[in-house]
Design a protein around this motif. Sequence first.
Motif, short mmCIF file in Angstrom:
data_model
loop_
_atom_site.label_atom_id
_atom_site.label_comp_id
_atom_site.label_asym_id
_atom_site.label_seq_id
_atom_site.Cartn_x
_atom_site.Cartn_y
_atom_site.Cartn_z
N LYS A 1 1.02 -1.10 -0.04
CA LYS A 1 0.15 0.10 -0.02
C LYS A 1 0.76 1.38 -0.13
O LYS A 1 0.48 2.27 -0.71
N GLU A 2 2.17 1.19 0.75
CA GLU A 2 2.82 2.32 0.78
C GLU A 2 3.49 2.94 -0.34
O GLU A 2 3.57 3.91 -0.82
N LEU A 3 3.90 1.85 -1.22
CA LEU A 3 4.28 1.97 -2.55
C LEU A 3 3.52 2.52 -3.54
O LEU A 3 3.73 3.37 -4.47
N MET A 4 2.29 1.84 -3.33
CA MET A 4 1.19 2.41 -4.13
C MET A 4 0.84 3.79 -3.91
O MET A 4 0.99 4.64 -5.01
N VAL A 5 0.81 4.21 -2.76
CA VAL A 5 0.46 5.90 -2.35
C VAL A 5 1.45 6.70 -2.84
O VAL A 5 1.25 7.68 -3.62
N GLU A 6 2.72 6.15 -2.87
CA GLU A 6 3.79 6.98 -3.12
C GLU A 6 4.14 7.01 -4.71
O GLU A 6 4.08 8.19 -5.13
N SER A 7 3.67 6.10 -5.37
CA SER A 7 3.91 6.09 -6.73
C SER A 7 2.71 6.71 -7.52
O SER A 7 3.12 7.65 -8.34
N LEU A 8 1.51 6.53 -6.94
CA LEU A 8 0.56 7.18 -7.69
C LEU A 8 0.44 8.72 -7.37
O LEU A 8 0.23 9.61 -8.18
N ASN A 9 0.96 9.10 -6.06
CA ASN A 9 0.71 10.78 -5.95
C ASN A 9 2.15 11.28 -6.73
O ASN A 9 1.63 12.32 -7.11
N SER A 10 3.20 10.48 -6.91
CA SER A 10 4.08 11.06 -7.70
C SER A 10 3.61 11.21 -9.28
O SER A 10 4.21 12.31 -9.89
N LEU A 11 3.03 10.64 -9.76
CA LEU A 11 2.46 10.51 -11.26
C LEU A 11 1.40 11.59 -11.25
O LEU A 11 1.40 12.31 -12.19
N ALA A 12 0.55 11.73 -10.18
CA ALA A 12 -0.64 12.94 -10.23
C ALA A 12 0.15 14.12 -10.30
O ALA A 12 -0.49 15.27 -10.90
N GLN A 13 1.33 14.38 -9.49
CA GLN A 13 1.98 15.63 -9.60
C GLN A 13 2.52 15.84 -10.84
O GLN A 13 2.81 17.14 -11.23
N GLN A 14 2.49 15.11 -11.89
CA GLN A 14 3.04 15.25 -13.11
C GLN A 14 1.98 15.50 -14.14
O GLN A 14 2.37 15.97 -15.32
N ALA A 15 0.54 15.30 -13.70
CA ALA A 15 -0.26 15.46 -14.83
C ALA A 15 -1.20 16.93 -14.27
O ALA A 15 -1.19 17.59 -13.53
N GLU A 16 -1.57 17.31 -15.43
CA GLU A 16 -2.35 18.69 -15.44
C GLU A 16 -3.85 18.45 -14.71
O GLU A 16 -4.25 19.39 -14.12
N ILE A 17 -4.45 17.52 -15.06
CA ILE A 17 -5.75 17.08 -14.59
C ILE A 17 -6.02 15.84 -13.73
O ILE A 17 -5.72 14.86 -14.36
N VAL A 18 -6.20 15.78 -12.58
CA VAL A 18 -6.13 14.58 -11.66
C VAL A 18 -7.52 14.34 -11.24
O VAL A 18 -8.30 15.10 -11.00
N LEU A 19 -8.09 13.10 -11.48
CA LEU A 19 -9.57 12.71 -11.41
C LEU A 19 -9.70 11.40 -10.40
O LEU A 19 -9.98 10.43 -11.23
N PRO A 20 -9.39 11.51 -9.27
CA PRO A 20 -9.51 10.37 -8.35
C PRO A 20 -11.22 10.20 -7.80
O PRO A 20 -11.89 11.16 -7.89
N GLY A 21 -11.47 9.02 -7.36
CA GLY A 21 -12.83 8.82 -6.79
C GLY A 21 -12.61 9.51 -5.36
O GLY A 21 -11.33 9.44 -4.87
N ILE A 22 -13.68 9.66 -4.73
CA ILE A 22 -13.55 10.07 -3.33
C ILE A 22 -12.82 8.73 -2.52
O ILE A 22 -11.82 9.47 -1.65
N SER A 23 -13.14 7.62 -2.66
CA SER A 23 -12.48 6.48 -1.90
C SER A 23 -10.92 6.66 -1.97
O SER A 23 -10.22 6.63 -1.24
N GLU A 24 -10.62 6.72 -3.32
CA GLU A 24 -9.27 6.87 -3.75
C GLU A 24 -8.41 8.06 -3.25
O GLU A 24 -7.28 7.91 -2.74
N GLY A 25 -9.15 9.10 -3.38
CA GLY A 25 -8.55 10.57 -2.75
C GLY A 25 -8.16 10.25 -1.39
O GLY A 25 -7.25 10.93 -0.71
N LYS A 26 -9.21 9.64 -0.57
CA LYS A 26 -8.98 9.52 0.77
C LYS A 26 -7.80 8.56 1.21
O LYS A 26 -6.99 8.86 2.02
N LEU A 27 -7.65 7.57 0.30
CA LEU A 27 -6.63 6.49 0.67
C LEU A 27 -5.38 7.11 0.28
O LEU A 27 -4.32 6.84 1.00
N LEU A 28 -5.32 7.95 -0.75
CA LEU A 28 -3.87 8.66 -1.33
C LEU A 28 -3.46 9.73 -0.60
O LEU A 28 -2.23 9.94 -0.47
N THR A 29 -4.21 10.37 0.02
CA THR A 29 -3.90 11.66 0.70
C THR A 29 -4.08 11.61 2.36
O THR A 29 -3.43 12.39 2.97
#
Length: 321
Positions: free
Chosen positions: A178-206
């Motif tokens: 889970k830790e690797l997933m959170v770190e990896s997905l957030n690092s990719l999100a920071q490189q994108a112009e538009i980010v569109l998580p689901g609410i449950s995903e957003g809670k888990l990642l942040t």
Amino acid sequence: MSEVNLLTFGEPLVMFASQDLNLSLTDSTHFRKLLAGAELNVAIAAKRLGIGTEYVTSVGNDLLGIYIKKSISELEIGTHYCYTDETHQSGFYFKQRVSQGDPSVYYYRNNTAAANFSQNFLEDINFTGVKALHVTGIFAATSSNNFKVIQKLLSLAKAKNIISFFDPNIRLPLWDSKELMVESLNSLAQQAEIVLPGISEGKLLTGLKKPSEIADFYLKYSNRTRLVVIKLGSKGAYFKNINGNQGYISGFQPPRVVDTVGAGDGFAAGLISGIIENLSIEQSVARACAIGALAVSSASDNGGYPTRFELERFMEKVNEN
């Protein structure tokens, strides 16, 4: 090659959908073969709206790979960058049929052709005329190689002034932790112009709860992200951009609820199409919500996506009421 406005990268899968209602996958004996894969769903939904789309992937030189390429081509989605891998197989999965709730699924996607997508293929892609790039955390999770592919794609999008869309699309079993997933997905999100998580995903990642807090997390810690759209299921969506413009868009009542799989991908396609066509954020998110509502009315992962005429008629009918 006809004009291409959207490029999306992903792993196509063949789905064997059970036709035996409320039986476990173990007990089911009747299955229907269908095309699936989150990013491919986006391509299908966008194409039905008239958006010129190319789907980029690798498939095996096997029966499933041939079926995948043939089916994509019949949908009039570009396959110029759908490569054939001679050494790895295509992925597939089984999906339960249920009368309510989420169906059980079982995947066979270890070390597939798509998971071994060659970074050298990126040199073949003609980005001329491309307005949007759509990528997800699923493709990035399939292999360390594909994580680097997504990083490279987001970098190319920035260099070529192409709007980049990133959907985390969490598939926890594909990650080592889970830790690797959170770190990896957030690092990719920071490189994108538009980010569109689901609410449950957003809670888990942040680790945050409110949509506004989740949006601020991505807007404040990135020099690239300018818009965050958070999917709220049947309640609609919340958006906030870098200028502070924010709001909630109400969801649409679906004609019926058959299967929720693919709704988020339809949502993404609606948002992408609206942004490409220079609609306002509010109009784009409303379109996304409408397609998400229509998507759940089909048992197929992508069978409920509307044509432009069907979408406009649905939205007009809802507004009249």
